[in-house]
Design an enzyme around this catalytic site. Structure first.
Site, PDB file in Angstrom:
ATOM      1  CB  SER A   3     -19.308  24.345  32.438  1.00 57.88           C
ATOM      2  OG  SER A   3     -18.885  25.510  31.752  1.00 57.88           O
ATOM      3  CE1 TYR A  11     -21.713  27.667  35.962  1.00 60.30           C
ATOM      4  CE2 TYR A  11     -20.127  28.275  34.285  1.00 60.30           C
ATOM      5  CZ  TYR A  11     -21.252  27.574  34.669  1.00 60.30           C
ATOM      6  OH  TYR A  11     -21.922  26.770  33.757  1.00 60.30           O
TER       7      TYR A  11
END
Ligand code: NAP
Length: 250
Positions: free
Chosen positions: A137, A150
């Site tokens: 990501s 995250y």
């Protein structure tokens, strides 16, 4: 494209979003596709549609992962592994971190890559054109407020890619990390426990990436000749220039 024929590609988290789109794209590129996820009804439906194969997979459990690897061995052995399963839970600052959410994120985004790669690497190494892909990501190389759990998980996924690149050097197995920005999938629904309104907020006023846009990056990287290693692909909507830097239409 025909060089992909007879290559078996494993896609984790193929029941939704980027994983489902990747399974479709790799099938269209000539791969045999093995789909894994917990929602078996969804992957069986998609497998039937594309002529692939599907099996229950919980990427956080070594038992499930080993069983899955035995199954792909019986299909002839994996050539490509797309470590896609993952996601986020919550948006709390570190001072209010929710232990359960962090454990989920670490197990689903990080431990999973270790378990899947350990189990499938012998098959991948045996194939003439082995490739490990990690769906990382933009949050794996840049932080944002509330992203800590995250961010930490995807930074770890990014580190594993860097490790694997070194460990696989000289073994003729390719490794690619895709680092997407905002992609409209079920990601937001999972992050916010099914809250549709909150899930849709990040996509307001921009044209987000689609799961198919990311799948196309995977397809391209794994279809290049075996001597070409695409180390990483950073891909974002044109109106996003950082994890929290968007220009939105009013
Ligand atoms: N959407 C974005 O903006 C974005 C941006 C950058 C990176 N990513 C990354 O892209 C990847 C795919 O996410 P997505 O956006 O496509 O979200 P999604 O639509 O929520 O898909 C997530 C997939 O992960 C699977 N999964 C979750 N836990 C699992 C487990 N324990 N075992 C097996 N599969 C599991 C889910 O399948 P089951 O629930 O059926 O098991 C589902 O297929 C993730 O790694 C995510 O972090 C997403």
């Amino acid at each position: 494209m025909s060089e992909n024929r007879s290559r078996l590609a494993v896609v984790t988290g193929a029941s939704s979003g980027i994983g489902a789109a990747t399974a479709r794209a790799l099938d269209a590129a000539g791969f045999e596709v093995a789909l894994g996820a917990r929602r078996v009804d969804r992957i069986e439906k998609l497998a039937a549609e594309i002529g692939g194969q599907a099996k229950f997979l919980d990427v956080t459990g070594s038992g499930s992962v080993e069983e899955f690897a035995s199954w792909t061995e019986s299909l002839g052995g994996a050539s490509v592994l797309v470590n896609n399963a993952g996601g986020a839970k919550g948006l709390e600052p570190v001072a209010e971190m929710v232990e359960e959410n962090w454990r989920w994120m670490f197990e689903t985004n990080v431990l999973s890559i270790g378990l899947m790669t350990r189990a499938l690497l012998p098959q991948i190494r045996r194939s003439a054109n082995g490739h490990v892909v990690i769906i990382g990501s933009a949050a794996g190389v840049e932080t944002y407020p509330g992203g800590s759990g995250y961010n930490a998980a995807k930074f770890a996924a990014h580190a594993i890619k860097e490790n694997l690149r070194l460990e696989l050097l000289g073994k003729d197995v390719r490794i690619t990390e895709i680092l997407p920005g905002a992609v409209e999938t079920e990601f937001g629904l999972v992050r916010f426990g099914g809250d549709k309104e909150r899930a849709e907020t990040p996509y307001k006023g921009i044209i987000p990436l689609t799961a198919e846009d990311v799948a196309e990056c995977v397809r391209w990287a794994v279809s290049l000749p075996p001597h070409v290693n695409v180390d990483r692909i950073d891909v974002k909507p044109v109106r996003q220039a950082g994890v929290a830097r968007f220009v939105r239409e009013a």
